[in-house]
Design an enzyme around this catalytic site. Structure first.
Site, PDB file in Angstrom:
ATOM      1  CB  SER A 127      -0.898   0.007   1.247  1.00  0.00           C
ATOM      2  OG  SER A 127      -1.516   1.263   1.448  1.00  0.00           O
TER       3      SER A 127
ATOM      4  CE1 TYR B  26      -4.489  -2.233   5.042  1.00  0.00           C
ATOM      5  CE2 TYR B  26      -3.525  -0.066   4.664  1.00  0.00           C
ATOM      6  CZ  TYR B  26      -4.094  -1.224   4.177  1.00  0.00           C
ATOM      7  OH  TYR B  26      -4.273  -1.380   2.820  1.00  0.00           O
TER       8      TYR B  26
END
EC number: 1.-.-.-
Length: 289
Positions: free
Chosen positions: A181, A194
């Site tokens: 990401s 995350y």
């Protein structure tokens, strides 16, 4: 529909009270397929596992793989209706699809899923580690030990388990693709745990690439930016969902289909001299790697 015509003024405010989110409940629906795309057999005869392949980026990659000739196992948690829709779209390309529900954070499930795939298709050539979850919190003080462990188990432990179980079946020329990401590079104040898992995925990708280079197995990653997937309405409040992706240079969120080509490239022989690399698909944000 051209993705560039989509959501330049944001999305309808919406929220789903469950994770994973359900793609069929999103408004507008994400674009998962380029109907004008014609495969050229880049993955003909190959077998792929895609975790989180029922919806979002995983679905888009699965459909593109199918158009290139691959048979596919879709691993997903419990979003059965989304998974069935993905299976139908894959089988339209005259390839085979196996649906395997369960928790990829569980090592035993990973072992069983790989074995089911090999038993069903006879081999394994491509592993796409894509499943993930996120739980926004305003402060690290609000991240419980339970949340921390669950996020790491789904996002990074699953990649260790899936890769370990898949490796005995992978041969020279096979490929592993991990979804990381933009948060691995930029960080995110609301997604500390995350973002940490996504940073770990980058290091995992690079380390595994070095580890497997002499075996001829390539390991690469894709780093999405703000993409219109079920994870967004399933995690963020309505107002943040409405603004999702508008702060990119392109002024809109990306669509899952806009990632499909990156996964096809990394799965195919066209990336034969690429390993340990990350492709950034983020609407124009510049990343220092």
């Amino acid at each position: 529909m051209n993705p560039m015509d989509r959501q330049t003024e944001g999305q309808e405010p919406q929220h789903q009270d469950r994770q994973p989110g359900i793609e069929s409940k999103m408004n507008p629906l994400p674009l998962s397929e380029d109907e004008d795309y014609r495969g050229s057999g880049k993955l003909k005869g190959k077998v792929a596992i895609i975790t989180g392949g029922d919806s979002g980026i995983g679905r888009a990659a699965a459909i593109a793989f199918a158009k290139e000739g691959a048979d596919i196992s879709i691993l997903y948690l419990d979003e059965h209706s989304d998974a069935e829709e993905t299976r139908k779209r894959i089988e339209k390309e005259n390839v085979r699809c196996l649906l395997i529900p369960g928790d990829v954070g569980d090592e035993n499930h990973c072992e069983q899923a790989v074995q089911q795939t090999v038993d069903h298709f006879g081999k394994l050539d491509i592993l796409v580690n894509n499943a993930a979850e996120q739980h926004p919190q305003d402060s690290i003080l609000n991240i419980s030990t339970e949340q921390l462990e669950k996020t790491f188990r789904t996002n990074i432990f699953s990649m260790f388990h899936m890769t370990k179980k898949a490796l005995p079946h992978l041969q020279e020329g096979c490929a592993i693709i991990n979804t990381t990401s933009i948060t691995a590079y930029e960080g995110d104040t609301a997604l500390i745990d995350y973002s940490s898992t996504k940073g770990a995925i980058v290091s995992f990708t690079r380390s595994m690439a070095k580890s497997l280079a002499d075996k001829g197995i390539r390991v690469n990653a894709v780093a999405p930016g703000p993409i219109w997937t079920p994870l967004i309405p399933a995690t963020f409040p309505e107002e943040k969902v409405k603004q999702h992706g508008l702060d990119t240079p392109m002024g809109r969120p990306g669509q899952p289909v806009e990632h499909a080509g990156a996964y096809v490239l990394l799965a195919s022989d066209e990336s034969s001299y690429m390993t340990g690399q990350t492709i950034h698909v983020n609407g124009g944000r510049f990343i220092s790697t």
